[in-house]
Scaffold this motif. Structure first.
Motif, PDB file in Angstrom:
ATOM      1  N   LYS A 403     -24.890  -4.632  48.803  1.00  0.00           N
ATOM      2  CA  LYS A 403     -25.221  -5.749  49.542  1.00  0.00           C
ATOM      3  C   LYS A 403     -25.677  -7.064  48.273  1.00  0.00           C
ATOM      4  O   LYS A 403     -25.447  -7.900  48.608  1.00  0.00           O
ATOM      5  N   ILE A 404     -26.185  -6.339  47.140  1.00  0.00           N
ATOM      6  CA  ILE A 404     -26.312  -7.286  46.102  1.00  0.00           C
ATOM      7  C   ILE A 404     -24.910  -7.900  45.721  1.00  0.00           C
ATOM      8  O   ILE A 404     -25.155  -9.258  45.309  1.00  0.00           O
ATOM      9  N   THR A 405     -23.957  -7.291  45.500  1.00  0.00           N
ATOM     10  CA  THR A 405     -22.857  -7.893  44.984  1.00  0.00           C
ATOM     11  C   THR A 405     -21.971  -8.905  46.372  1.00  0.00           C
ATOM     12  O   THR A 405     -21.507  -9.874  45.933  1.00  0.00           O
ATOM     13  N   HIS A 406     -22.293  -8.363  47.549  1.00  0.00           N
ATOM     14  CA  HIS A 406     -21.831  -8.987  48.472  1.00  0.00           C
ATOM     15  C   HIS A 406     -22.590 -10.105  48.850  1.00  0.00           C
ATOM     16  O   HIS A 406     -21.642 -11.270  49.113  1.00  0.00           O
ATOM     17  N   MET A 407     -23.741 -10.333  48.618  1.00  0.00           N
ATOM     18  CA  MET A 407     -24.629 -11.639  48.864  1.00  0.00           C
ATOM     19  C   MET A 407     -24.104 -12.803  47.759  1.00  0.00           C
ATOM     20  O   MET A 407     -24.200 -13.924  48.066  1.00  0.00           O
ATOM     21  N   PHE A 408     -23.889 -12.259  46.599  1.00  0.00           N
ATOM     22  CA  PHE A 408     -23.422 -13.150  45.414  1.00  0.00           C
ATOM     23  C   PHE A 408     -22.128 -13.187  44.929  1.00  0.00           C
ATOM     24  O   PHE A 408     -21.787 -13.650  43.937  1.00  0.00           O
ATOM     25  N   LYS A 409     -21.348 -12.910  46.011  1.00  0.00           N
ATOM     26  CA  LYS A 409     -19.832 -13.133  45.824  1.00  0.00           C
ATOM     27  C   LYS A 409     -19.408 -14.712  45.463  1.00  0.00           C
ATOM     28  O   LYS A 409     -18.536 -14.769  44.649  1.00  0.00           O
ATOM     29  N   ASN A 410     -20.049 -15.498  46.205  1.00  0.00           N
ATOM     30  CA  ASN A 410     -19.290 -16.992  45.824  1.00  0.00           C
ATOM     31  C   ASN A 410     -19.945 -17.320  44.601  1.00  0.00           C
ATOM     32  O   ASN A 410     -19.101 -18.313  43.988  1.00  0.00           O
ATOM     33  N   TYR A 411     -20.750 -16.842  43.874  1.00  0.00           N
ATOM     34  CA  TYR A 411     -21.120 -17.295  42.624  1.00  0.00           C
ATOM     35  C   TYR A 411     -19.987 -16.826  41.568  1.00  0.00           C
ATOM     36  O   TYR A 411     -19.506 -17.447  40.820  1.00  0.00           O
ATOM     37  N   PHE A 412     -19.674 -15.211  41.651  1.00  0.00           N
ATOM     38  CA  PHE A 412     -18.764 -15.028  40.749  1.00  0.00           C
ATOM     39  C   PHE A 412     -17.314 -15.105  41.114  1.00  0.00           C
ATOM     40  O   PHE A 412     -16.521 -15.388  40.148  1.00  0.00           O
ATOM     41  N   ALA A 413     -16.949 -15.264  42.219  1.00  0.00           N
ATOM     42  CA  ALA A 413     -15.647 -15.774  42.747  1.00  0.00           C
ATOM     43  C   ALA A 413     -15.400 -17.184  42.843  1.00  0.00           C
ATOM     44  O   ALA A 413     -14.279 -17.807  43.204  1.00  0.00           O
ATOM     45  N   GLY A 414     -16.453 -17.911  43.185  1.00  0.00           N
ATOM     46  CA  GLY A 414     -16.359 -19.204  43.442  1.00  0.00           C
ATOM     47  C   GLY A 414     -16.880 -20.242  41.985  1.00  0.00           C
ATOM     48  O   GLY A 414     -16.430 -20.058  40.881  1.00  0.00           O
TER      49      GLY A 414
END
Length: 890
Positions: A403-414
């Motif tokens: 959940k922690i990586t899914h929540m901040f996906k837009n930071y790393f991939a965006g």
């Protein structure tokens, strides 16, 4: 009073949901944008006790050295210090303000400019993550300081409450002033109803108020023509499930699990989360402490209050431009700019072998470690994809595994700005965990995040309109205070704000004062016409000035374009040169990697060899110790055995001495008997009586033997003096007086004997007249120098009966033609010794034996057998030593 301004039509970029093709295009554009690395900071916690050993040393402001403790050095066999480089390293003496100024203040500036930012703390349990993020009542952490700085910056530009309202889909709506007033009234009614029901709202907590006060300066560069509002959310991720900590209800209420969704702009958000609009730092901290009471905390061996979940505190800043008057927000949701600052306090990674967790705590620790492992995996895959030469993703990043990586996906991939604070505890017990944390931080610094470039809506309004309108209102109020008469006489240029004067006066044409009213109205219209002319001429002048300024800008633009073309050419050359240098750098980096691999391989070999050498050294030391131990044991045993042997030898020596004394006594007794026999006065008559009885009898030529009676005893002696033949013994007669003792009377003899012959000690002795005794015959001159004619070789040995047998090998010395000499043996004499013993049953001697028994006592007998060398003649010579001491031939 009415005002009018020149304005242009509203122009803005609409935000519509993107299709899959548009999202793919957006990802490609994001890949082509400027990227910044993840900013990683390191903070070293002070030691809790002076007795603790430290394994971390701060080398400088960017480098930290990790040293293994002694117990690990013995296992590894060699000391290896590892250095790690960060953007900045905070020493144990650094305070909270230093951390905020270096780490969080740039994120707040990024938030005000409309960009997303992410800050998370990472480290083992008990390393100071929560203290760095929130702090305590005396030392405020990063989160309270961010809120304080943000509110001080937008203090004069906040909207009234409920102007911006969340739409529950990660977006916002803009309400009119009337609708916002109704929302505020409903909130007041709800609060009034709750107070009537006995629930009183706590206005302010003194401790929270003290935390809210801080001496931090506001951030410069804010857009003064925008209106701002702040919203917060507070969630936790416990056992890989998301919970809303600000959910309405009591503290004891069971929280409902939330889901993570993606909005129309490909941003991840928690669906249905409670989002609170705050107007001060105190309100934000009260909401935070309310969520803290619901957060999962637990007691472990490493920390008294350990976070058992990941907490995410989101600060969302909503801003929108004002209208042409600079007073109200433009009623269009498409021009809203939303930026977010996420402050993440990750739960500490821990080993169950150290915490001794069981049951629920063990399950919590497992979920925490799994989520952190997923975060490390995602960042590692993202780095590998970015380093790929083709630009095509090599590995699929598993954001949904946690959940922690899914929540901040837009930071790393965006897009956005990502920073991380690595908190470490320098104790030697945390060396292994700190080493893993350092490796993760070192890898994270290589991840690149696209820089956010928000699109600012272009409305066509003049900048600074809000301040201009404010100044205009102040000037009008001041003029109204002076009076209407004086205000008419003043010619005030208020700058950018154009006006034709006050409004139309009240008039009635059908009244008796109609003429005066018409006259006043005409004067008012003439004044407005004159004012319009002035404004028109001013507008023309301004247009001319603007046209001139525009032409000047165009000229500057042409010159800048020419300069830009030259700069582009130079840039192209430099870029080609940089590409060539980059290719060389890649080649050198590949060679460096190969060399580093070789060096690491050699270091491992050196470590292995050193370890083996230490093991061999330890084995040798152990063997030396064992040898010393065995030597001491052997020496002690040898001393005991030596003492025992000495005692045994002493006992045997006593026994041998006793036996020898007894033998000597017997020998003395026998010698005394022999002496008595020899010195007896009737020895002559004894000899004659024995002769008359014809006791001598010739035997065969080859052998002749004299045996004693049965009761005779052999006599041996240990005398060391040479044997001899007495010349005259009174009272003894020759055995045969008719013959000489030897035919070699007038000859020269060489007697060759042993160095130490056994003394015969008998009556019959070999006698060689005119002899020369030698013990060694080494040269020919030993035979020829003495002019000897006879040679005698004496040999002594024991026979089978134990008697001493002496043989004399005799021969002639014959000169040779070459001047030498040779010996030809022609005779052998054999002498045997026997001891006379007393025997009551005497037998008559057999043939070839001689028995002397004077007075009942046996005498010593001797037997001489002579064999010819060539076996032609065999003679038996028996010599009896008497008074004349002569030999007789038989």
């Amino acid at each position: 009073m009415k005002t009018c301004t020149a304005r242009t039509p509203l122009r803005c970029i609409p935000k519509t949901p993107r299709s899959r093709a548009q999202q793919t295009e957006h990802m490609v554009n994001s890949a082509n944008k400027i990227k910044d690395p993840v900013n990683v900071f390191c903070r070293v916690r002070p030691l809790q006790s002076s007795a603790d050993l430290s394994s971390i040393r701060v080398k400088n402001s960017t480098t930290v050295v990790l040293t293994p403790p002694d117990q690990i050095l013995h296992k590894q066999g060699a000391q290896r210090e590892m250095q790690y480089i960060f953007k900045h390293v905070f020493e144990p003496e650094a305070n909270q303000n230093d951390v905020f100024a270096a780490v969080a203040q740039p994120l707040v500036e990024n938030l005000i400019k409309g960009r997303n930012s992410l800050l998370f703390t990472y480290g083992v349990t008990g390393s100071g993550k929560t203290y760095t993020m929130t702090g305590d009542s005396r030392h405020r952490g990063v989160m309270p300081r961010c809120l304080d700085t943000l509110f001080k910056t937008i203090a004069d530009y906040q909207t009234k409450k409920y102007i911006f309202k969340p739409d529950r889909l990660n977006g916002f709506e803009i309400l009119s002033e009337a609708d916002a007033l109704l929302e505020r009234q409903a909130e007041m009614n709800k609060r009034f109803a709750s107070n009537r029901g006995g629930i009183r709202r706590k206005d302010s907590d003194p401790e929270i108020a003290s935390q809210a006060s801080c001496d931090v300066p506001p951030i410069q560069g804010i857009d003064e023509d925008n209106m701002y509002s702040i919203f917060i959310t507070y969630v936790e991720i416990y056992n890989n499930s998301v919970y809303d900590l600000l959910e309405e209800g009591g503290i004891q209420k069971t929280l409902q699990c939330k889901i993570i969704r993606e909005d129309s702009n490909s941003n991840m958000y928690v669906h249905g989360v409670t989002e609170i609009e705050i107007k001060s730092v105190e309100e934000a901290l009260e909401a935070f402490h309310t969520g803290q009471k619901r957060k999962r905390m637990g007691h472990t061996i490493l920390n008294a209050e350990s976070s058992r979940s990941h907490s995410v505190f989101n600060i969302r800043l909503v801003q929108a431009p004002t209208d042409f008057q600079g007073e109200n927000v433009v009623q269009d949701k498409r021009i809203i700019t939303i930026s977010q600052l996420s402050l993440v306090d990750l739960a500490g990674s821990e080993r169950c072998s150290r915490t001794k967790n069981t049951g629920v705590r063990l399950r919590e620790a497992g979920n925490i470690n799994n989520s952190l492992m997923t975060l490390r995996t995602c960042l590692e895959y993202l780095r590998e994809n970015q380093l790929s030469a083709t630009g095509v993703p090599v590995k699929k990043i598993p954001y949904r595994d946690s959940k922690i990586t899914h929540m901040f996906k837009n930071y790393f991939a965006g897009e956005g700005l990502v920073s991380m604070i690595v908190c470490v505890n320098p104790r030697a017990e945390d060396y292994d965990e700190n080493m893993q944390v350092m490796k993760f931080a070192e890898m994270t610094q290589e991840v690149q995040i696209a820089r956010a470039t928000p699109i600012k809506p272009e409305l066509g309004f003049a900048p600074g309109r809000r301040n201009a309108n404010k100044l205009y209102k102040i000037a009008v109020n001041n003029l109204n205070d002076l009076g209407n008469t004086e205000a008419k006489k003043l010619d005030v240029d208020i700058g950018l704000v154009y006006t034709l004067g006050p409004g139309f006066p009240n008039y009635k044409i059908d009244s008796p004062e109609g003429d005066a009213a018409i006259q006043e109205l005409m004067e008012y219209l003439l004044q407005r016409i004159e004012k319009r002319k002035i404004l028109s001429s001013d507008l023309e002048n301004r247009c001319d000035n603007f046209r001139l300024h525009l032409m000047q800008v165009e000229k500057e633009n042409l010159s800048l374009q020419t300069e830009l073309a030259s700069i582009k050419a130079a840039y192209k050359q430099e870029r080609e040169r940089n590409l060539a240098l980059e290719n060389k750098i890649r080649v050198h980096e590949s060679s460096i990697d190969v060399l580093n691999n070789k060096v690491s391989k050699r270091e491992r070999q050196i470590d292995d060899l050193t370890r083996k050498l230490n093991e061999q050294h330890n084995l040798l030391t152990q063997k030396d110790k064992e040898q010393q131990k065995q030597k001491k044991k052997f020496e002690s045993k040898l001393a005991v055995e030596g003492d025992k042997k000495d005692r045994e030898l002493e006992i045997k020596l006593r026994e041998q001495r006793t036996k020898l004394q007894e033998k000597m006594r017997l020998k003395d007794e026998k010698l005394r008997l022999v002496s008595n026999i020899i010195q007896s006065e009737n020895i002559a008559s004894l000899v004659r009586s024995n002769s008359s009885e014809n006791l001598f009898e010739a035997k065969t030529p080859s052998t002749m033997q004299a045996s004693a009676p049965v009761d005779s005893v052999q006599v041996t002696t240990t005398r060391t003096d040479t044997y001899y033949t007495p010349r005259h013994v009174r009272g003894a007669a020759a055995a045969n007086s008719r013959h000489r003792r030897s035919r070699s009377t007038g000859e020269r003899w060489i007697e060759h004997r042993a160095p130490n012959p056994v003394p015969l000690g008998t009556i019959l002795q070999p006698y060689l007249k005119n002899r020369k005794s030698i013990t060694k015959l080494a040269e020919m001159k030993d035979l020829t120098s003495h002019k000897a004619t006879k040679y005698c070789l004496v040999s002594q040995e024991a026979d089978t009966d134990g008697d001493v047998e002496t043989k004399l090998y005799k021969g002639n010395v014959i000169p040779t033609c070459g001047g030498g000499a040779q010996v030809i043996f022609d005779d052998v004499e054999c002498l045997k010794q026997k001891s006379p013993v007393h025997s009551p049953n005497r037998k008559r001697p057999s043939t070839g034996e001689i028995v002397f028994s004077p007075g009942g006592t046996s005498a010593v007998s001797g037997v001489i057998s002579t064999n010819s060398v060539n076996d032609v003649n065999s003679r038996c010579i028996i010599g009896i030593e008497g008074h004349n001491n002569k030999r007789s031939k038989m």
